[in-house]
Scaffold this motif. Structure first.
Motif, PDB file in Angstrom:
ATOM      1  N   ALA A   1     -30.811   7.526  -6.885  1.00  0.00           N
ATOM      2  CA  ALA A   1     -30.089   8.798  -7.052  1.00  0.00           C
ATOM      3  C   ALA A   1     -30.356   9.734  -5.881  1.00  0.00           C
ATOM      4  O   ALA A   1     -29.439  10.403  -5.384  1.00  0.00           O
ATOM      5  CB  ALA A   1     -30.491   9.457  -8.367  1.00  0.00           C
ATOM      6  N   ARG A   2     -31.595   9.770  -5.409  1.00  0.00           N
ATOM      7  CA  ARG A   2     -31.913  10.608  -4.254  1.00  0.00           C
ATOM      8  C   ARG A   2     -31.204  10.095  -3.007  1.00  0.00           C
ATOM      9  O   ARG A   2     -30.732  10.881  -2.174  1.00  0.00           O
ATOM     10  CB  ARG A   2     -33.430  10.627  -4.053  1.00  0.00           C
ATOM     11  CG  ARG A   2     -33.899  11.380  -2.833  1.00  0.00           C
ATOM     12  CD  ARG A   2     -33.419  12.799  -2.760  1.00  0.00           C
ATOM     13  NE  ARG A   2     -33.915  13.595  -3.857  1.00  0.00           N
ATOM     14  CZ  ARG A   2     -33.566  14.852  -4.070  1.00  0.00           C
ATOM     15  NH1 ARG A   2     -32.747  15.458  -3.245  1.00  0.00           N
ATOM     16  NH2 ARG A   2     -34.032  15.509  -5.101  1.00  0.00           N
ATOM     17  N   MET A   3     -31.102   8.771  -2.863  1.00  0.00           N
ATOM     18  CA  MET A   3     -30.387   8.194  -1.728  1.00  0.00           C
ATOM     19  C   MET A   3     -28.918   8.603  -1.748  1.00  0.00           C
ATOM     20  O   MET A   3     -28.346   8.950  -0.706  1.00  0.00           O
ATOM     21  CB  MET A   3     -30.510   6.668  -1.739  1.00  0.00           C
ATOM     22  CG  MET A   3     -31.874   6.159  -1.373  1.00  0.00           C
ATOM     23  SD  MET A   3     -32.044   4.374  -1.586  1.00  0.00           S
ATOM     24  CE  MET A   3     -30.830   3.775  -0.442  1.00  0.00           C
ATOM     25  N   VAL A   4     -28.301   8.561  -2.920  1.00  0.00           N
ATOM     26  CA  VAL A   4     -26.886   8.937  -3.044  1.00  0.00           C
ATOM     27  C   VAL A   4     -26.690  10.398  -2.658  1.00  0.00           C
ATOM     28  O   VAL A   4     -25.750  10.733  -1.922  1.00  0.00           O
ATOM     29  CB  VAL A   4     -26.381   8.662  -4.484  1.00  0.00           C
ATOM     30  CG1 VAL A   4     -25.032   9.317  -4.722  1.00  0.00           C
ATOM     31  CG2 VAL A   4     -26.303   7.171  -4.742  1.00  0.00           C
ATOM     32  N   VAL A   5     -27.567  11.262  -3.112  1.00  0.00           N
ATOM     33  CA  VAL A   5     -27.449  12.691  -2.787  1.00  0.00           C
ATOM     34  C   VAL A   5     -27.599  12.910  -1.288  1.00  0.00           C
ATOM     35  O   VAL A   5     -26.839  13.676  -0.677  1.00  0.00           O
ATOM     36  CB  VAL A   5     -28.489  13.510  -3.584  1.00  0.00           C
ATOM     37  CG1 VAL A   5     -28.600  14.922  -3.046  1.00  0.00           C
ATOM     38  CG2 VAL A   5     -28.131  13.522  -5.048  1.00  0.00           C
ATOM     39  N   ASN A   6     -28.565  12.235  -0.666  1.00  0.00           N
ATOM     40  CA  ASN A   6     -28.766  12.402   0.771  1.00  0.00           C
ATOM     41  C   ASN A   6     -27.594  11.866   1.590  1.00  0.00           C
ATOM     42  O   ASN A   6     -27.232  12.440   2.617  1.00  0.00           O
ATOM     43  CB  ASN A   6     -30.071  11.733   1.213  1.00  0.00           C
ATOM     44  CG  ASN A   6     -31.289  12.534   0.823  1.00  0.00           C
ATOM     45  OD1 ASN A   6     -31.205  13.726   0.598  1.00  0.00           O
ATOM     46  ND2 ASN A   6     -32.422  11.869   0.723  1.00  0.00           N
ATOM     47  N   ILE A   7     -26.995  10.775   1.152  1.00  0.00           N
ATOM     48  CA  ILE A   7     -25.842  10.227   1.877  1.00  0.00           C
ATOM     49  C   ILE A   7     -24.632  11.143   1.718  1.00  0.00           C
ATOM     50  O   ILE A   7     -23.919  11.409   2.685  1.00  0.00           O
ATOM     51  CB  ILE A   7     -25.540   8.792   1.408  1.00  0.00           C
ATOM     52  CG1 ILE A   7     -26.651   7.848   1.863  1.00  0.00           C
ATOM     53  CG2 ILE A   7     -24.201   8.307   1.940  1.00  0.00           C
ATOM     54  CD1 ILE A   7     -26.556   6.451   1.287  1.00  0.00           C
ATOM     55  N   GLN A   8     -24.410  11.638   0.499  1.00  0.00           N
ATOM     56  CA  GLN A   8     -23.249  12.509   0.289  1.00  0.00           C
ATOM     57  C   GLN A   8     -23.389  13.854   0.992  1.00  0.00           C
ATOM     58  O   GLN A   8     -22.388  14.442   1.393  1.00  0.00           O
ATOM     59  CB  GLN A   8     -23.024  12.737  -1.204  1.00  0.00           C
ATOM     60  CG  GLN A   8     -22.369  11.579  -1.878  1.00  0.00           C
ATOM     61  CD  GLN A   8     -22.032  11.876  -3.325  1.00  0.00           C
ATOM     62  OE1 GLN A   8     -22.649  12.728  -3.946  1.00  0.00           O
ATOM     63  NE2 GLN A   8     -21.066  11.164  -3.856  1.00  0.00           N
TER      64      GLN A   8
ATOM     65  N   PHE B   1     -20.403   2.553   0.460  1.00  0.00           N
ATOM     66  CA  PHE B   1     -21.831   2.374   0.224  1.00  0.00           C
ATOM     67  C   PHE B   1     -22.307   3.275  -0.916  1.00  0.00           C
ATOM     68  O   PHE B   1     -23.142   2.874  -1.728  1.00  0.00           O
ATOM     69  CB  PHE B   1     -22.622   2.643   1.500  1.00  0.00           C
ATOM     70  CG  PHE B   1     -24.061   2.263   1.412  1.00  0.00           C
ATOM     71  CD1 PHE B   1     -24.437   0.960   1.156  1.00  0.00           C
ATOM     72  CD2 PHE B   1     -25.047   3.213   1.568  1.00  0.00           C
ATOM     73  CE1 PHE B   1     -25.767   0.600   1.050  1.00  0.00           C
ATOM     74  CE2 PHE B   1     -26.385   2.877   1.479  1.00  0.00           C
ATOM     75  CZ  PHE B   1     -26.743   1.557   1.216  1.00  0.00           C
ATOM     76  N   VAL B   2     -21.749   4.478  -1.007  1.00  0.00           N
ATOM     77  CA  VAL B   2     -22.086   5.379  -2.111  1.00  0.00           C
ATOM     78  C   VAL B   2     -21.600   4.788  -3.422  1.00  0.00           C
ATOM     79  O   VAL B   2     -22.308   4.845  -4.439  1.00  0.00           O
ATOM     80  CB  VAL B   2     -21.499   6.782  -1.872  1.00  0.00           C
ATOM     81  CG1 VAL B   2     -21.616   7.650  -3.110  1.00  0.00           C
ATOM     82  CG2 VAL B   2     -22.168   7.442  -0.689  1.00  0.00           C
ATOM     83  N   LEU B   3     -20.415   4.190  -3.418  1.00  0.00           N
ATOM     84  CA  LEU B   3     -19.903   3.540  -4.624  1.00  0.00           C
ATOM     85  C   LEU B   3     -20.812   2.394  -5.047  1.00  0.00           C
ATOM     86  O   LEU B   3     -21.142   2.255  -6.231  1.00  0.00           O
ATOM     87  CB  LEU B   3     -18.476   3.030  -4.392  1.00  0.00           C
ATOM     88  CG  LEU B   3     -17.844   2.287  -5.562  1.00  0.00           C
ATOM     89  CD1 LEU B   3     -17.632   3.223  -6.731  1.00  0.00           C
ATOM     90  CD2 LEU B   3     -16.561   1.629  -5.124  1.00  0.00           C
ATOM     91  N   TYR B   4     -21.243   1.586  -4.087  1.00  0.00           N
ATOM     92  CA  TYR B   4     -22.161   0.491  -4.383  1.00  0.00           C
ATOM     93  C   TYR B   4     -23.463   1.016  -4.978  1.00  0.00           C
ATOM     94  O   TYR B   4     -23.973   0.481  -5.969  1.00  0.00           O
ATOM     95  CB  TYR B   4     -22.442  -0.314  -3.110  1.00  0.00           C
ATOM     96  CG  TYR B   4     -23.604  -1.254  -3.239  1.00  0.00           C
ATOM     97  CD1 TYR B   4     -23.490  -2.424  -3.986  1.00  0.00           C
ATOM     98  CD2 TYR B   4     -24.824  -0.966  -2.637  1.00  0.00           C
ATOM     99  CE1 TYR B   4     -24.556  -3.286  -4.121  1.00  0.00           C
ATOM    100  CE2 TYR B   4     -25.902  -1.819  -2.762  1.00  0.00           C
ATOM    101  CZ  TYR B   4     -25.757  -2.982  -3.503  1.00  0.00           C
ATOM    102  OH  TYR B   4     -26.832  -3.825  -3.639  1.00  0.00           O
ATOM    103  N   LEU B   5     -24.007   2.063  -4.399  1.00  0.00           N
ATOM    104  CA  LEU B   5     -25.258   2.622  -4.905  1.00  0.00           C
ATOM    105  C   LEU B   5     -25.085   3.225  -6.295  1.00  0.00           C
ATOM    106  O   LEU B   5     -25.985   3.139  -7.126  1.00  0.00           O
ATOM    107  CB  LEU B   5     -25.799   3.679  -3.940  1.00  0.00           C
ATOM    108  CG  LEU B   5     -26.396   3.156  -2.644  1.00  0.00           C
ATOM    109  CD1 LEU B   5     -26.812   4.317  -1.752  1.00  0.00           C
ATOM    110  CD2 LEU B   5     -27.570   2.245  -2.905  1.00  0.00           C
ATOM    111  N   ARG B   6     -23.932   3.802  -6.569  1.00  0.00           N
ATOM    112  CA  ARG B   6     -23.689   4.363  -7.906  1.00  0.00           C
ATOM    113  C   ARG B   6     -23.566   3.273  -8.961  1.00  0.00           C
ATOM    114  O   ARG B   6     -24.036   3.449 -10.084  1.00  0.00           O
ATOM    115  CB  ARG B   6     -22.444   5.233  -7.898  1.00  0.00           C
ATOM    116  CG  ARG B   6     -22.688   6.563  -7.263  1.00  0.00           C
ATOM    117  CD  ARG B   6     -21.455   7.423  -7.327  1.00  0.00           C
ATOM    118  NE  ARG B   6     -21.741   8.696  -6.702  1.00  0.00           N
ATOM    119  CZ  ARG B   6     -21.381   9.844  -7.243  1.00  0.00           C
ATOM    120  NH1 ARG B   6     -20.733   9.875  -8.374  1.00  0.00           N
ATOM    121  NH2 ARG B   6     -21.688  10.967  -6.620  1.00  0.00           N
ATOM    122  N   VAL B   7     -22.955   2.153  -8.599  1.00  0.00           N
ATOM    123  CA  VAL B   7     -22.888   1.026  -9.538  1.00  0.00           C
ATOM    124  C   VAL B   7     -24.291   0.486  -9.792  1.00  0.00           C
ATOM    125  O   VAL B   7     -24.683   0.218 -10.940  1.00  0.00           O
ATOM    126  CB  VAL B   7     -21.948  -0.072  -8.999  1.00  0.00           C
ATOM    127  CG1 VAL B   7     -22.072  -1.341  -9.819  1.00  0.00           C
ATOM    128  CG2 VAL B   7     -20.507   0.421  -8.983  1.00  0.00           C
TER     129      VAL B   7
END
Length: 78
Positions: free
Chosen positions: A29-36, A46-52
């Motif tokens: 979740a922290r990775m997704v926030v930092n990428i977005q 890549f964000v979609l992959y991480l969210r799945v």
């Protein structure tokens, strides 16, 4: 060390696995926030992959946690 791990009840080991999966969920979740936010490189796919991946990790940690509270061992059945 192996004897120590074998002496722990399987349901408690399953609870530790559930906690580790929840920790991995927080990390993803922290990775997704930092990428977005643009701090880290990455695209929308890549964000979609991480969210799945985040959804699967969170669901598995919740499932294992419920089984631990019920006292049911589903990981280490023999």
């Amino acid at each position: 060390m192996i004897d120590f791990i074998k002496s722990i009840p399987p349901v408690n080991l399953q609870a530790l696995v559930a906690l580790a999966l929840f920790g991995a969920t927080l990390l993803i979740a922290r990775m997704v926030v930092n990428i977005q936010s643009g701090k880290w490189p990455g695209g929308p796919m890549f964000v979609l992959y991480l969210r799945v991946l985040l959804g699967f990790l969170f669901a598995s940690s919740i499932g294992l946690g419920f089984y631990c509270f019920a006292g049911i061992d589903i990981l280490f059945n023999k």
